[in-house]
Design a protein around this motif. Structure first.
Motif, PDB file in Angstrom:
ATOM      1  N   LEU A  89       0.833  -1.207   0.000  1.00 46.79           N
ATOM      2  CA  LEU A  89       0.000   0.000   0.000  1.00 46.79           C
ATOM      3  C   LEU A  89       0.864   1.251   0.000  1.00 46.79           C
ATOM      4  O   LEU A  89       0.588   2.212  -0.733  1.00 46.79           O
ATOM      5  N   SER A  90       1.910   1.235   0.809  1.00 51.62           N
ATOM      6  CA  SER A  90       2.806   2.389   0.881  1.00 51.62           C
ATOM      7  C   SER A  90       3.434   2.694  -0.480  1.00 51.62           C
ATOM      8  O   SER A  90       3.523   3.855  -0.894  1.00 51.62           O
ATOM      9  N   ARG A  91       3.837   1.639  -1.189  1.00 55.85           N
ATOM     10  CA  ARG A  91       4.428   1.836  -2.519  1.00 55.85           C
ATOM     11  C   ARG A  91       3.400   2.394  -3.507  1.00 55.85           C
ATOM     12  O   ARG A  91       3.711   3.262  -4.319  1.00 55.85           O
ATOM     13  N   GLU A  92       2.163   1.884  -3.424  1.00 56.36           N
ATOM     14  CA  GLU A  92       1.123   2.358  -4.339  1.00 56.36           C
ATOM     15  C   GLU A  92       0.792   3.823  -4.074  1.00 56.36           C
ATOM     16  O   GLU A  92       0.615   4.607  -5.010  1.00 56.36           O
TER      17      GLU A  92
ATOM     18  N   ALA B 165     -10.089  12.168  -8.888  1.00 54.84           N
ATOM     19  CA  ALA B 165      -9.646  10.899  -9.482  1.00 54.84           C
ATOM     20  C   ALA B 165      -8.603  10.218  -8.592  1.00 54.84           C
ATOM     21  O   ALA B 165      -8.646   8.991  -8.385  1.00 54.84           O
ATOM     22  N   LEU B 166      -7.692  11.017  -8.041  1.00 54.83           N
ATOM     23  CA  LEU B 166      -6.653  10.449  -7.170  1.00 54.83           C
ATOM     24  C   LEU B 166      -7.257   9.905  -5.875  1.00 54.83           C
ATOM     25  O   LEU B 166      -6.837   8.857  -5.374  1.00 54.83           O
ATOM     26  N   CYS B 167      -8.251  10.598  -5.335  1.00 51.89           N
ATOM     27  CA  CYS B 167      -8.903  10.133  -4.106  1.00 51.89           C
ATOM     28  C   CYS B 167      -9.617   8.800  -4.334  1.00 51.89           C
ATOM     29  O   CYS B 167      -9.655   7.940  -3.448  1.00 51.89           O
ATOM     30  N   LYS B 168     -10.183   8.611  -5.525  1.00 51.30           N
ATOM     31  CA  LYS B 168     -10.819   7.330  -5.855  1.00 51.30           C
ATOM     32  C   LYS B 168      -9.783   6.207  -5.911  1.00 51.30           C
ATOM     33  O   LYS B 168     -10.047   5.081  -5.485  1.00 51.30           O
ATOM     34  N   VAL B 169      -8.601   6.541  -6.434  1.00 50.74           N
ATOM     35  CA  VAL B 169      -7.519   5.545  -6.479  1.00 50.74           C
ATOM     36  C   VAL B 169      -7.091   5.161  -5.058  1.00 50.74           C
ATOM     37  O   VAL B 169      -6.849   3.985  -4.756  1.00 50.74           O
ATOM     38  N   VAL B 170      -7.029   6.158  -4.168  1.00 47.36           N
ATOM     39  CA  VAL B 170      -6.658   5.899  -2.776  1.00 47.36           C
ATOM     40  C   VAL B 170      -7.692   4.984  -2.114  1.00 47.36           C
ATOM     41  O   VAL B 170      -7.348   4.038  -1.398  1.00 47.36           O
ATOM     42  N   THR B 171      -8.970   5.267  -2.358  1.00 49.76           N
ATOM     43  CA  THR B 171     -10.041   4.444  -1.785  1.00 49.76           C
ATOM     44  C   THR B 171      -9.944   2.994  -2.275  1.00 49.76           C
ATOM     45  O   THR B 171     -10.096   2.051  -1.483  1.00 49.76           O
TER      46      THR B 171
ATOM     47  N   SER C 151      -7.225   1.494  -3.333  1.00 54.01           N
ATOM     48  CA  SER C 151      -6.029   0.904  -2.728  1.00 54.01           C
ATOM     49  C   SER C 151      -6.304   0.489  -1.289  1.00 54.01           C
ATOM     50  O   SER C 151      -5.828  -0.561  -0.818  1.00 54.01           O
ATOM     51  N   SER C 152      -7.100   1.304  -0.586  1.00 47.56           N
ATOM     52  CA  SER C 152      -7.454   0.988   0.801  1.00 47.56           C
ATOM     53  C   SER C 152      -8.248  -0.311   0.881  1.00 47.56           C
ATOM     54  O   SER C 152      -7.992  -1.173   1.738  1.00 47.56           O
ATOM     55  N   GLU C 153      -9.217  -0.474   0.000  1.00 45.59           N
ATOM     56  CA  GLU C 153     -10.030  -1.692  -0.005  1.00 45.59           C
ATOM     57  C   GLU C 153      -9.194  -2.919  -0.362  1.00 45.59           C
ATOM     58  O   GLU C 153      -9.371  -3.994   0.213  1.00 45.59           O
ATOM     59  N   ASP C 154      -8.285  -2.747  -1.298  1.00 45.14           N
ATOM     60  CA  ASP C 154      -7.432  -3.868  -1.716  1.00 45.14           C
ATOM     61  C   ASP C 154      -6.555  -4.359  -0.564  1.00 45.14           C
ATOM     62  O   ASP C 154      -6.414  -5.568  -0.341  1.00 45.14           O
ATOM     63  N   VAL C 155      -5.968  -3.418   0.166  1.00 43.81           N
ATOM     64  CA  VAL C 155      -5.073  -3.825   1.253  1.00 43.81           C
ATOM     65  C   VAL C 155      -5.866  -4.445   2.402  1.00 43.81           C
ATOM     66  O   VAL C 155      -5.394  -5.382   3.072  1.00 43.81           O
ATOM     67  N   LYS C 156      -7.088  -3.961   2.627  1.00 48.42           N
ATOM     68  CA  LYS C 156      -7.923  -4.564   3.669  1.00 48.42           C
ATOM     69  C   LYS C 156      -8.254  -6.013   3.326  1.00 48.42           C
ATOM     70  O   LYS C 156      -8.258  -6.887   4.205  1.00 48.42           O
TER      71      LYS C 156
ATOM     72  N   CYS D  13      -4.204   5.948   4.267  1.00 49.89           N
ATOM     73  CA  CYS D  13      -5.018   6.425   3.143  1.00 49.89           C
ATOM     74  C   CYS D  13      -5.653   7.781   3.447  1.00 49.89           C
ATOM     75  O   CYS D  13      -5.748   8.648   2.561  1.00 49.89           O
ATOM     76  N   LYS D  14      -6.087   7.962   4.692  1.00 51.44           N
ATOM     77  CA  LYS D  14      -6.648   9.262   5.068  1.00 51.44           C
ATOM     78  C   LYS D  14      -5.596  10.365   4.948  1.00 51.44           C
ATOM     79  O   LYS D  14      -5.887  11.475   4.483  1.00 51.44           O
TER      80      LYS D  14
END
Length: 257
Positions: free
Chosen positions: A94-97, A186-192, A194-199, A247-248
């Motif tokens: 997640l940190s790398r993404e 668009a970037l905030c959607k990518v963060v969201t 990424s957050s779901e993927d790591v969870k 992510c926040k």
């Protein structure tokens, strides 16, 4: 004729006597086998060389005196270590993404994911150049090999970061343009995402740990299993919170421009 009948009667009685004698010996053996006390009594001395009695005595000596011990292996440390390793790997990913996402501020790590092709070989930009922050809106890229300057410039321009570096002697200067509102969203959607993927990755690590506990079954004490399951759940909550906090922070950085 009378003599023959007499011999036949005698033979019949003799045969019956043999049968009874055989039956008695058979009952004696059964008695020896069923009573361990008889093996040590004086009666047993009447047949000191009996293989059957010796076998019974040895079998009881081997199986009767030794207690059966069951070794319980504590799977707790290995289960938790595996779960922590998988969860930490998810956080690192997640940190790398997140580091790949451009914000309105310059960051020395924002170019690390860019791949540069030089001399027919593809390599990460971080292995070909030193990236430093001149100010909050400007990056400096200095290649180890000045001949790779053009390849570095081309790779940065081709990246989705929207940067347009310019050559400045043996280095590149890359201004960081402000983010538009659409780009921020668009970037905030990518963060969201990424957050779901790591969870999901963290929860898969939790499920793998719970499956390992379940697989141990009755060989692992029930109380210890419940305690271990609780510890795995606590680890899961800890790593999920860590991912959410990262992510926040990234969303705040993006929206700050």
């Amino acid at each position: 004729m009378a003599i023959s009948l007499r011999h036949a009667v005698i033979s019949s009685r003799t045969f019956s006597l043999l049968l009874r004698t055989t039956s008695i010996h058979s009952r004696d053996l059964s008695l020896y086998a069923s009573s361990p006390n008889l093996c040590n009594s004086s009666a047993s001395r009447t047949v000191p060389n009996s293989p059957a009695i010796d076998f019974i005595r040895e079998s009881r000596r081997e199986g009767g005196d030794d207690a059966i011990t069951v070794e319980v292996v504590d799977i707790g440390p290995s289960v938790k270590a595996t779960a922590v390793s998988l969860m930490e790997a998810a956080i690192d990913s997640l940190s790398r993404e997140l580091s790949k996402l451009r914000t309105g501020r310059a960051s020395s790590g924002m170019l690390d994911h860019i791949i540069v092709e030089t001399g027919g070989v593809k390599m990460p930009l971080s292995r070909l150049a030193v990236v430093s922050v001149i100010d909050s809106k400007t990056l400096s890229v200095t290649p180890y090999d000045p001949d790779a300057l053009k390849e570095l410039e081309s790779a940065i321009v081709s990246s989705p970061l929207g940067l347009n570096p310019k050559a400045d002697g043996n280095r590149l200067i890359a201004p960081i343009p402000p983010l538009t509102k659409e780009h921020m969203q668009a970037l905030c959607k990518v963060v969201t995402k990424s957050s779901e993927d790591v969870k999901q990755s963290i929860r898969r690590a939790r499920q793998k740990a719970l499956d390992a506990i379940k697989k141990a079954g009755s060989s692992y004490p029930k109380d210890d299993a419940k305690r271990l399951e609780k510890e795995v759940e606590e680890l899961t909550k800890k790593f999920i919170k860590s991912a959410e906090d990262m992510c926040k922070a990234k969303e705040k950085e993006i929206t700050a421009g």
